[in-house]
Scaffold this motif. Structure first.
Motif, PDB file in Angstrom:
ATOM      1  N   SER A 186       0.822  -1.208   0.000  1.00  0.00           N
ATOM      2  CA  SER A 186       0.000   0.000   0.000  1.00  0.00           C
ATOM      3  C   SER A 186       0.857   1.258   0.000  1.00  0.00           C
ATOM      4  N   TYR A 187       0.197   2.351  -0.348  1.00  0.00           N
ATOM      5  CA  TYR A 187       0.847   3.663  -0.254  1.00  0.00           C
ATOM      6  C   TYR A 187       1.409   3.890   1.138  1.00  0.00           C
ATOM      7  N   HIS A 188       0.631   3.574   2.166  1.00  0.00           N
ATOM      8  CA  HIS A 188       1.051   3.860   3.536  1.00  0.00           C
ATOM      9  C   HIS A 188       2.355   3.136   3.891  1.00  0.00           C
ATOM     10  N   LEU A 189       2.458   1.874   3.525  1.00  0.00           N
ATOM     11  CA  LEU A 189       3.670   1.119   3.836  1.00  0.00           C
ATOM     12  C   LEU A 189       4.848   1.611   3.012  1.00  0.00           C
ATOM     13  N   CYS A 190       4.620   1.804   1.715  1.00  0.00           N
ATOM     14  CA  CYS A 190       5.725   2.204   0.832  1.00  0.00           C
ATOM     15  C   CYS A 190       6.284   3.582   1.184  1.00  0.00           C
ATOM     16  N   LEU A 209      -3.386  15.286   3.147  1.00  0.00           N
ATOM     17  CA  LEU A 209      -2.691  14.070   3.568  1.00  0.00           C
ATOM     18  C   LEU A 209      -2.326  14.083   5.052  1.00  0.00           C
ATOM     19  N   LYS A 210      -2.638  15.163   5.740  1.00  0.00           N
ATOM     20  CA  LYS A 210      -2.261  15.258   7.145  1.00  0.00           C
ATOM     21  C   LYS A 210      -2.854  14.145   8.007  1.00  0.00           C
ATOM     22  N   PRO A 211      -4.141  13.768   7.852  1.00  0.00           N
ATOM     23  CA  PRO A 211      -4.668  12.689   8.705  1.00  0.00           C
ATOM     24  C   PRO A 211      -3.884  11.382   8.572  1.00  0.00           C
ATOM     25  N   ALA A 212      -3.354  11.096   7.381  1.00  0.00           N
ATOM     26  CA  ALA A 212      -2.613   9.849   7.169  1.00  0.00           C
ATOM     27  C   ALA A 212      -1.321   9.810   7.968  1.00  0.00           C
ATOM     28  N   THR A 213      -0.842  10.959   8.414  1.00  0.00           N
ATOM     29  CA  THR A 213       0.395  10.998   9.186  1.00  0.00           C
ATOM     30  C   THR A 213       0.274  10.189  10.471  1.00  0.00           C
ATOM     31  N   ASP A 214      -0.907  10.138  11.054  1.00  0.00           N
ATOM     32  CA  ASP A 214      -1.103   9.332  12.264  1.00  0.00           C
ATOM     33  C   ASP A 214      -0.786   7.861  11.989  1.00  0.00           C
ATOM     34  N   LEU A 215      -1.286   7.364  10.871  1.00  0.00           N
ATOM     35  CA  LEU A 215      -1.030   5.975  10.496  1.00  0.00           C
ATOM     36  C   LEU A 215       0.433   5.766  10.136  1.00  0.00           C
ATOM     37  N   HIS A 216       1.025   6.720   9.436  1.00  0.00           N
ATOM     38  CA  HIS A 216       2.438   6.611   9.058  1.00  0.00           C
ATOM     39  C   HIS A 216       3.329   6.593  10.295  1.00  0.00           C
TER      40      HIS A 216
END
Length: 273
Positions: A186-190, A209-216
């Motif tokens: 996935s994008y998140h892992l890569c 894309l700021k919310p995705a930073t929590d997952l990253h």
């Protein structure tokens, strides 16, 4: 030393929103003698095209942006992402999910995550190892999901420019998909993997894309990867206030170049919008 990057997906030609993001990252590095890297996030073979990958580099060069070192092309590094998935699997943090998107969408009263997609209800999380093995052996399609219940870490945070320490809540994403058969990672892992191995110290990207930073940040913690600082900039919009996007045929750099508009004029426009 500051190290930034621009990491587009070659699914179309660069538009003004891309130019704004790339210029931000490039200038942040160049202003202090740092490094600016270019990465092509082309993991999805159904949408990415070689001609767009070539066009990205051509358009950035015309725009006056140079980058340090070779371009990292994600599709050339699939074993790297498989190794990261194996590490998570060894710790029991991922599991195969046999549910289709339609199954999840049809789930009764399914809540939604920060990206607006229905949250996965955890249907396959508690399936037995033997059932999983039998279904995989039978050729059923499956995705690999992160078991958020097992993986989540309390009190995670990251540094956001002009805000400071920002607390993370990755659980709001639920058991996210980290790989599918047609998309091996996935994008998140890569993105978190590559930011780590490329030594990125500052991630500059759009505010959506700021919310995705929590997952990253969670993936960084799980994998022992460093956490860069983040600077999320505003989105460029059209005359109606709608964000620029490829799917809406936003004005591309190459169309502006064909009209005889100079890169300097575009940069001035981006600086003062």
């Amino acid at each position: 030393m500051i190290v930034t990057r621009f990491a587009p997906s070659p699914t179309g030609y660069l538009h003004l929103g891309h130019a704004f993001s790339a210029f931000n990252a490039w200038r942040r590095a160049r202003d202090v003698g740092g490094r600016f890297l270019l990465r092509l996030e082309d993991i999805d073979p159904t949408r990415c095209r070689p001609e767009y990958a070539d066009a990205i580099q051509e358009d950035l060069a015309w725009f006056g942006l140079d980058w340090d070192g070779p371009v990292r092309v994600q599709s050339q590094h699939l074993p790297d992402y498989s190794a990261a998935l194996d590490r998570l699997a060894e710790r029991g943090l991922i599991y195969p999910c046999f549910c289709t998107r339609a199954d999840i969408a049809a789930s009764a009263a399914a809540p939604h995550g920060p990206d607006g997609a229905p949250l996965y209800p955890g249907t396959c999380r508690h399936r037995s190892p033997s059932e999983r093995a039998d279904r995989i052996a039978a050729g059923e399609r499956f995705a690999l999901r992160l078991d958020m219940t097992a993986a989540n870490r309390p009190n995670l945070d990251y540094e956001e420019e002009e805000i400071g320490r920002t607390i993370c809540h990755p659980e709001q994403f639920g058991d996210v998909v980290l790989a599918r058969k047609d998309t091996p990672a996935s994008y998140h892992l890569c993105v978190t993997h590559d930011d780590a191995i490329q030594g990125i110290t500052l991630v500059t990207r759009a505010i959506d894309l700021k919310p995705a930073t929590d997952l990253h940040r969670l993936l960084q913690a799980l994998m022992g990867w460093p956490s860069p600082a983040y600077a999320h900039h505003r989105l460029l919009t059209d005359d109606t206030g709608k964000r620029l996007a490829k799917r809406d045929k936003a004005v591309t750099l190459r169309s502006l170049r064909a009209e005889g508009i100079s890169a300097r004029t575009i940069i001035q426009r981006l600086d003062y919008q």
